[in-house]
Design an enzyme around this catalytic site. Structure first.
Site, PDB file in Angstrom:
ATOM      1  N   LYS A   9       4.941  -3.205  13.318  1.00 46.16           N
ATOM      2  CA  LYS A   9       5.103  -4.217  12.276  1.00 46.16           C
ATOM      3  C   LYS A   9       6.369  -5.051  12.510  1.00 46.16           C
ATOM      4  O   LYS A   9       7.197  -4.703  13.356  1.00 46.16           O
ATOM      5  CB  LYS A   9       5.151  -3.527  10.912  1.00 46.16           C
ATOM      6  CG  LYS A   9       3.833  -2.834  10.546  1.00 46.16           C
ATOM      7  CD  LYS A   9       3.961  -2.146   9.197  1.00 46.16           C
ATOM      8  CE  LYS A   9       2.673  -1.458   8.795  1.00 46.16           C
ATOM      9  NZ  LYS A   9       2.825  -0.812   7.466  1.00 46.16           N
ATOM     10  N   PHE A  57       0.143  -3.743  -4.563  1.00 45.03           N
ATOM     11  CA  PHE A  57       1.081  -4.091  -3.498  1.00 45.03           C
ATOM     12  C   PHE A  57       0.477  -5.007  -2.433  1.00 45.03           C
ATOM     13  O   PHE A  57       1.158  -5.396  -1.481  1.00 45.03           O
ATOM     14  CB  PHE A  57       1.626  -2.823  -2.826  1.00 45.03           C
ATOM     15  CG  PHE A  57       0.567  -1.948  -2.203  1.00 45.03           C
ATOM     16  CD1 PHE A  57       0.030  -2.237  -0.957  1.00 45.03           C
ATOM     17  CD2 PHE A  57       0.116  -0.811  -2.865  1.00 45.03           C
ATOM     18  CE1 PHE A  57      -0.941  -1.431  -0.380  1.00 45.03           C
ATOM     19  CE2 PHE A  57      -0.855   0.009  -2.301  1.00 45.03           C
ATOM     20  CZ  PHE A  57      -1.383  -0.309  -1.049  1.00 45.03           C
ATOM     21  N   ARG A  85      -1.692   9.473  14.320  1.00 52.04           N
ATOM     22  CA  ARG A  85      -1.309   9.600  12.910  1.00 52.04           C
ATOM     23  C   ARG A  85      -0.207  10.652  12.750  1.00 52.04           C
ATOM     24  O   ARG A  85       0.749  10.457  12.006  1.00 52.04           O
ATOM     25  CB  ARG A  85      -2.509   9.986  12.041  1.00 52.04           C
ATOM     26  CG  ARG A  85      -3.666   9.037  12.099  1.00 52.04           C
ATOM     27  CD  ARG A  85      -3.694   7.884  11.179  1.00 52.04           C
ATOM     28  NE  ARG A  85      -3.345   8.139   9.814  1.00 52.04           N
ATOM     29  CZ  ARG A  85      -2.931   7.175   9.001  1.00 52.04           C
ATOM     30  NH1 ARG A  85      -2.820   5.935   9.444  1.00 52.04           N
ATOM     31  NH2 ARG A  85      -2.638   7.435   7.753  1.00 52.04           N
ATOM     32  N   THR A  91       3.448   7.866   5.425  1.00 49.51           N
ATOM     33  CA  THR A  91       3.595   6.436   5.136  1.00 49.51           C
ATOM     34  C   THR A  91       5.010   6.096   4.670  1.00 49.51           C
ATOM     35  O   THR A  91       5.582   5.092   5.081  1.00 49.51           O
ATOM     36  CB  THR A  91       2.572   6.008   4.063  1.00 49.51           C
ATOM     37  OG1 THR A  91       1.263   6.313   4.547  1.00 49.51           O
ATOM     38  CG2 THR A  91       2.661   4.529   3.763  1.00 49.51           C
ATOM     39  N   ARG A 102       8.031   7.110  11.980  1.00 52.24           N
ATOM     40  CA  ARG A 102       8.560   6.659  10.688  1.00 52.24           C
ATOM     41  C   ARG A 102       9.772   7.466  10.248  1.00 52.24           C
ATOM     42  O   ARG A 102      10.695   6.927   9.640  1.00 52.24           O
ATOM     43  CB  ARG A 102       7.473   6.700   9.626  1.00 52.24           C
ATOM     44  CG  ARG A 102       6.404   5.630   9.850  1.00 52.24           C
ATOM     45  CD  ARG A 102       5.296   5.755   8.843  1.00 52.24           C
ATOM     46  NE  ARG A 102       4.304   4.708   8.968  1.00 52.24           N
ATOM     47  CZ  ARG A 102       3.008   4.898   8.759  1.00 52.24           C
ATOM     48  NH1 ARG A 102       2.547   6.086   8.405  1.00 52.24           N
ATOM     49  NH2 ARG A 102       2.163   3.897   8.891  1.00 52.24           N
ATOM     50  N   ASN A 112       7.752   0.265   7.065  1.00 52.70           N
ATOM     51  CA  ASN A 112       7.608   1.591   7.671  1.00 52.70           C
ATOM     52  C   ASN A 112       7.252   1.528   9.150  1.00 52.70           C
ATOM     53  O   ASN A 112       6.776   2.490   9.725  1.00 52.70           O
ATOM     54  CB  ASN A 112       6.626   2.449   6.878  1.00 52.70           C
ATOM     55  CG  ASN A 112       5.228   1.877   6.837  1.00 52.70           C
ATOM     56  OD1 ASN A 112       4.912   0.895   7.504  1.00 52.70           O
ATOM     57  ND2 ASN A 112       4.366   2.507   6.057  1.00 52.70           N
ATOM     58  N   HIS A 115       1.599   0.696  11.874  1.00 50.60           N
ATOM     59  CA  HIS A 115       0.292   0.950  11.264  1.00 50.60           C
ATOM     60  C   HIS A 115      -0.550   1.621  12.326  1.00 50.60           C
ATOM     61  O   HIS A 115      -0.502   1.244  13.500  1.00 50.60           O
ATOM     62  CB  HIS A 115      -0.390  -0.354  10.834  1.00 50.60           C
ATOM     63  CG  HIS A 115      -1.852  -0.164  10.552  1.00 50.60           C
ATOM     64  ND1 HIS A 115      -2.315   0.250   9.321  1.00 50.60           N
ATOM     65  CD2 HIS A 115      -2.942  -0.268  11.360  1.00 50.60           C
ATOM     66  CE1 HIS A 115      -3.639   0.368   9.389  1.00 50.60           C
ATOM     67  NE2 HIS A 115      -4.042   0.054  10.614  1.00 50.60           N
TER      68      HIS A 115
END
Length: 142
Positions: A9, A57, A85, A91, A102, A112, A115
């Site tokens: 991100k 959100f 994952r 998250t 993260r 965070n 994705h």
């Protein structure tokens, strides 16, 4: 072989973390088969985050993900979704274990850093939003 999508991100790209994050995934034994950088627009963000459209959100999420460049990558391997994952962590970075992306690199629940697809089925859809099949490379990893 299972495929999964990883997005670094804007907060991760802006801090120069794309290479480190991609390397962490390769160290899991996952094979990088597609890679590109782009500026996500609102149309693509809406398609990608459609399952969250009704959430409070959603607007902030779209604003954030379109605020700067992202790195999009496709990885392939056995249990690719689950491995990625687990390596990404929870998250919310505050709830992520150290040693996860993260937990080590995330700023907060909004920023965070990454994705990742949450299922093999969703991975197929998400990958198709960012890559054509001809952009994914088949090779033997040694």
């Amino acid at each position: 072989m299972e495929r999964t999508l990883l997005l670094v991100k804007p907060d991760g790209v802006n801090r120069g973390l794309s290479g480190e994050i991609l390397g962490r995934m390769e160290k899991l034994g996952l094979k990088l088969i597609g890679l590109r950088m782009l500026q996500m627009d609102a149309v693509l963000a809406d398609k990608h985050y459609a399952p969250h459209r009704a959430r409070p959100f959603f607007k902030d999420l779209v604003t954030y993900i379109t605020s700067g460049p992202i790195t999009a990558a496709v990885f392939e391997g056995e249990n690719a979704v689950e491995k990625m994952r687990k390596a990404m962590g929870a998250t919310d970075p505050a709830k992520s274990e150290k040693g996860t992306v993260r937990g080590d690199l995330g700023i907060n629940i909004e920023q965070n850093t990454v994705h990742g697809s949450d299922s093999a089925e969703n991975a197929k859809h998400e990958i198709s939003l960012f890559f054509s099949e001809s952009e994914l490379v088949n090779y033997d990893r040694r």
